[in-house]
Design a protein around this motif. Structure first.
Motif, mmCIF file in Angstrom:
data_model
loop_
_atom_site.group_PDB
_atom_site.id
_atom_site.type_symbol
_atom_site.label_atom_id
_atom_site.label_comp_id
_atom_site.label_asym_id
_atom_site.label_seq_id
_atom_site.Cartn_x
_atom_site.Cartn_y
_atom_site.Cartn_z
ATOM 1 N N LEU A 27 -39.679 2.446 -25.113
ATOM 2 C CA LEU A 27 -39.524 3.429 -26.015
ATOM 3 C C LEU A 27 -38.759 3.050 -27.212
ATOM 4 O O LEU A 27 -39.257 3.484 -28.421
ATOM 5 C CB LEU A 27 -38.851 4.620 -25.367
ATOM 6 N N GLU A 28 -37.796 2.254 -27.179
ATOM 7 C CA GLU A 28 -36.999 1.740 -28.182
ATOM 8 C C GLU A 28 -37.691 1.210 -29.195
ATOM 9 O O GLU A 28 -37.692 1.211 -30.419
ATOM 10 C CB GLU A 28 -35.478 0.964 -27.777
ATOM 11 N N ILE A 57 -40.344 3.471 -30.880
ATOM 12 C CA ILE A 57 -39.468 4.185 -32.253
ATOM 13 C C ILE A 57 -39.386 3.291 -33.479
ATOM 14 O O ILE A 57 -39.356 3.538 -34.334
ATOM 15 C CB ILE A 57 -38.365 4.863 -31.603
ATOM 16 N N GLN A 82 -42.353 2.435 -35.212
ATOM 17 C CA GLN A 82 -42.721 3.762 -36.068
ATOM 18 C C GLN A 82 -41.725 3.990 -37.215
ATOM 19 O O GLN A 82 -42.034 4.641 -38.320
ATOM 20 C CB GLN A 82 -43.049 5.045 -35.164
ATOM 21 N N GLU A 83 -40.401 4.175 -37.094
ATOM 22 C CA GLU A 83 -39.509 4.483 -37.928
ATOM 23 C C GLU A 83 -38.756 3.117 -38.483
ATOM 24 O O GLU A 83 -37.952 3.622 -39.674
ATOM 25 C CB GLU A 83 -38.444 5.331 -37.319
ATOM 26 N N CYS A 115 -34.137 1.961 -34.573
ATOM 27 C CA CYS A 115 -33.764 2.698 -33.596
ATOM 28 C C CYS A 115 -32.482 2.821 -33.104
ATOM 29 O O CYS A 115 -31.870 1.321 -32.955
ATOM 30 C CB CYS A 115 -35.079 2.550 -32.551
ATOM 31 N N ASP A 163 -31.759 8.206 -31.151
ATOM 32 C CA ASP A 163 -33.274 8.315 -31.604
ATOM 33 C C ASP A 163 -33.812 8.401 -30.251
ATOM 34 O O ASP A 163 -34.817 9.360 -30.038
ATOM 35 C CB ASP A 163 -33.761 7.194 -32.400
ATOM 36 N N ILE A 164 -33.641 7.521 -29.287
ATOM 37 C CA ILE A 164 -34.253 7.644 -27.901
ATOM 38 C C ILE A 164 -33.905 8.927 -27.086
ATOM 39 O O ILE A 164 -34.766 9.635 -26.926
ATOM 40 C CB ILE A 164 -33.971 6.667 -27.074
ATOM 41 N N GLU A 171 -33.090 11.875 -28.651
ATOM 42 C CA GLU A 171 -33.577 12.910 -29.485
ATOM 43 C C GLU A 171 -35.244 13.032 -29.039
ATOM 44 O O GLU A 171 -35.612 14.063 -28.907
ATOM 45 C CB GLU A 171 -33.598 12.827 -30.883
ATOM 46 N N ARG A 172 -35.856 11.764 -29.055
ATOM 47 C CA ARG A 172 -37.280 11.857 -28.555
ATOM 48 C C ARG A 172 -37.575 12.281 -27.211
ATOM 49 O O ARG A 172 -38.530 13.215 -26.922
ATOM 50 C CB ARG A 172 -37.642 10.407 -28.720
ATOM 51 N N ASN A 219 -37.038 16.339 -27.173
ATOM 52 C CA ASN A 219 -38.158 16.876 -27.696
ATOM 53 C C ASN A 219 -39.292 16.888 -26.731
ATOM 54 O O ASN A 219 -40.019 18.061 -26.521
ATOM 55 C CB ASN A 219 -38.565 16.016 -28.743
ATOM 56 N N LEU A 220 -39.527 15.609 -26.221
ATOM 57 C CA LEU A 220 -40.742 15.580 -25.154
ATOM 58 C C LEU A 220 -40.669 16.671 -23.743
ATOM 59 O O LEU A 220 -41.355 17.209 -23.266
ATOM 60 C CB LEU A 220 -41.137 14.157 -24.591
#
Length: 132
Positions: free
Chosen positions: A8-9, A12, A15-16, A19, A23-24, A26-27, A30-31
């Motif tokens: 996941l790191e 992210i 994408q961003e 990381c 950030d992890i 928060e993702r 959210n999910l």
């Protein structure tokens, strides 16, 4: 950090561009909110989808939805090309899954597609072209 968090790191960061642990977190939070939106009782939904996975049941519910009216069992059986008992069993499964309504009038039994069935078929039709 476990393997899933590492993946996941990397995602992210890709994408961003960067990381961190926040950030992890928060993702994932959210999910998890999205998972919370999934209805708790999905058994009836899953049963409806499973019921449509059989050729005979799918053909019958398509026939009923296309006809747009009640059909007697004696009208269904000749066009689905399976035995009377297979039609009867399929109609029972469709009824149990909430995909058809049934009504008895004397010795005659009539079936009609439910709104749920027609909505599922409409969704399949609507997405058929876009799935390629």
């Amino acid at each position: 950090m476990n393997r899933q968090s590492e993946r996941l790191e990397r995602l992210i960061a890709d994408q961003e561009g960067d990381c961190c642990a926040a950030d992890i977190d928060e993702r994932i939070e959210n999910l998890e909110r999205h998972v919370g939106d999934v209805p708790s009782d999905t058994a009836r939904d899953q049963a409806a989808l499973k019921t449509l996975s059989n050729d005979t049941r799918y053909t019958i519910v398509r026939l009923l939805a296309t006809a747009g009216r009640e059909l007697c069992v004696c009208e269904i059986t000749p066009v689905v090309e399976v035995s009377d008992s297979a039609v009867s069993h399929a109609l029972s499964d469709l009824y149990d899954a909430g995909l058809v309504m049934r009504r008895k009038d004397g010795t005659w039994r009539y079936y009609e597609a439910t709104k749920r069935a027609t909505s599922l078929l409409d969704a399949l039709d609507h997405t058929r072209e876009g799935s390629r």
